[in-house]
Design an enzyme around this catalytic site. Sequence first.
Site, short mmCIF file in Angstrom:
data_model
loop_
_atom_site.label_atom_id
_atom_site.label_comp_id
_atom_site.label_asym_id
_atom_site.label_seq_id
_atom_site.Cartn_x
_atom_site.Cartn_y
_atom_site.Cartn_z
N ARG A 241 0.86 -1.19 0.00
CA ARG A 241 0.00 0.00 0.00
C ARG A 241 0.89 1.23 0.00
O ARG A 241 1.89 1.28 0.73
CB ARG A 241 -0.91 0.03 1.23
CG ARG A 241 -2.10 -0.91 1.17
CD ARG A 241 -3.15 -0.48 0.15
NE ARG A 241 -4.32 -1.35 0.13
CZ ARG A 241 -4.46 -2.45 -0.62
NH1 ARG A 241 -3.50 -2.84 -1.41
NH2 ARG A 241 -5.59 -3.15 -0.56
N GLU A 270 -3.23 7.52 -4.46
CA GLU A 270 -3.62 6.98 -5.77
C GLU A 270 -4.90 7.63 -6.27
O GLU A 270 -5.81 7.84 -5.47
CB GLU A 270 -3.85 5.47 -5.66
CG GLU A 270 -2.56 4.74 -5.47
CD GLU A 270 -2.75 3.22 -5.32
OE1 GLU A 270 -3.79 2.70 -5.74
OE2 GLU A 270 -1.84 2.59 -4.78
N HIS A 288 -1.02 -0.11 -9.86
CA HIS A 288 -1.65 -0.98 -8.85
C HIS A 288 -2.26 -2.23 -9.51
O HIS A 288 -3.48 -2.40 -9.54
CB HIS A 288 -2.73 -0.20 -8.06
CG HIS A 288 -3.02 -0.83 -6.73
ND1 HIS A 288 -3.40 -0.11 -5.63
CD2 HIS A 288 -2.98 -2.13 -6.33
CE1 HIS A 288 -3.59 -0.92 -4.60
NE2 HIS A 288 -3.35 -2.17 -5.01
C1 GLV Z 1 -4.87 -5.21 -3.76
O1 GLV Z 1 -4.14 -4.29 -3.57
C2 GLV Z 1 -5.50 -5.99 -2.75
O2 GLV Z 1 -5.43 -5.64 -1.55
O3 GLV Z 1 -6.12 -7.00 -3.10
#
Ligand code: GLV
Length: 322
Positions: A241, A270, A288
């Site tokens: 993250r 983001e 991402h």
């Molecule tokens: C993606 O970032 C997730 O947490 O699945």
Amino acid sequence: MTPEAQILLTRRMPPPAERLLRDAGLRVDAVENDAPLPPAELLRRVRGVSGLICSLSEPVDTAVLEAAGPSLRVVANFAVGVDNIDVPACTACGVRVTNTPDILTDATADLTWALILATARRVVEGDRHVRSGEWKGWTPTESLGVELTGATLGIVGAGRIGTAVGLRSRGFGMRVLYVHPRANATLESDVGAERVDLDRLLRESDILTLHVPMTQENHHLIDRARLARMKPTAILINTARGPIVDEVALLEALRENRIDSAGLDVFEHEPRLSAGLSELANVVLLPHVGSATTRTRAAMSRMAAENVIAVLTDRPPPNPVN
Ligand code: GLV
């Protein structure tokens, strides 16, 4: 399950979630949009639903819970991380929260390695150079990267994904260090990994990769002071993250070559990037996409629907968070 139970799918999602929900007799309001649902639109559409399948870009807070009202029984996150959801508030309202663990571990570990290799061997920079037409042919000194064989891989967070990343290092003959609250027997026996404290991992890692959840404690876990403890030749990888790293401090470290480079799949705000990040040559940026394979996204879709159906048919959900 009440016959009128309605489920909101906040984003366009791969099959089979919508079909599974309809086959179970549920009414589905599926947003046909790839962009995050604007907050006001989410508050409007969530009213009176029994279940919500949401993505990591929609915050599910008390405002959403209040807008949904007492009919809401389950929030199924289309992600393993649940930092977009106020889980204690859901629990207080008697709303189950579920996520999509395990099935995205391999895809995310693969993508982590894609970033490790891309940064270590300057793949994106090289691609740009060749495309630019400025490449003059082979030279002994151009595009020198970091060799992985014999290098030290530092894993911060040896849960499912961190373990899978560590196991993939076998092919590269790396030394593996990890930081985790408990010993990880798999990493220790299969790759001879050593559990160390964060300070030592920062000092000794050639590649440092982050796999902790986004919690209050982990906000800016990698801050200016910790970046300063890394080797000037080190590479930082983040597929967890964005807010785990102080992005402005990272940008400065990269700009001043205080670390070698970074590979980032996630960002602090983001989809916005800190000003100047995209101009740096020593960072690889991805949108991402850790879990973004066809097979994994289909499995996530199925899992989210199965969790909703379980709760609405008074069965324990397969992937409970609360
Ligand atoms: C993606 O970032 C997730 O947490 O699945």
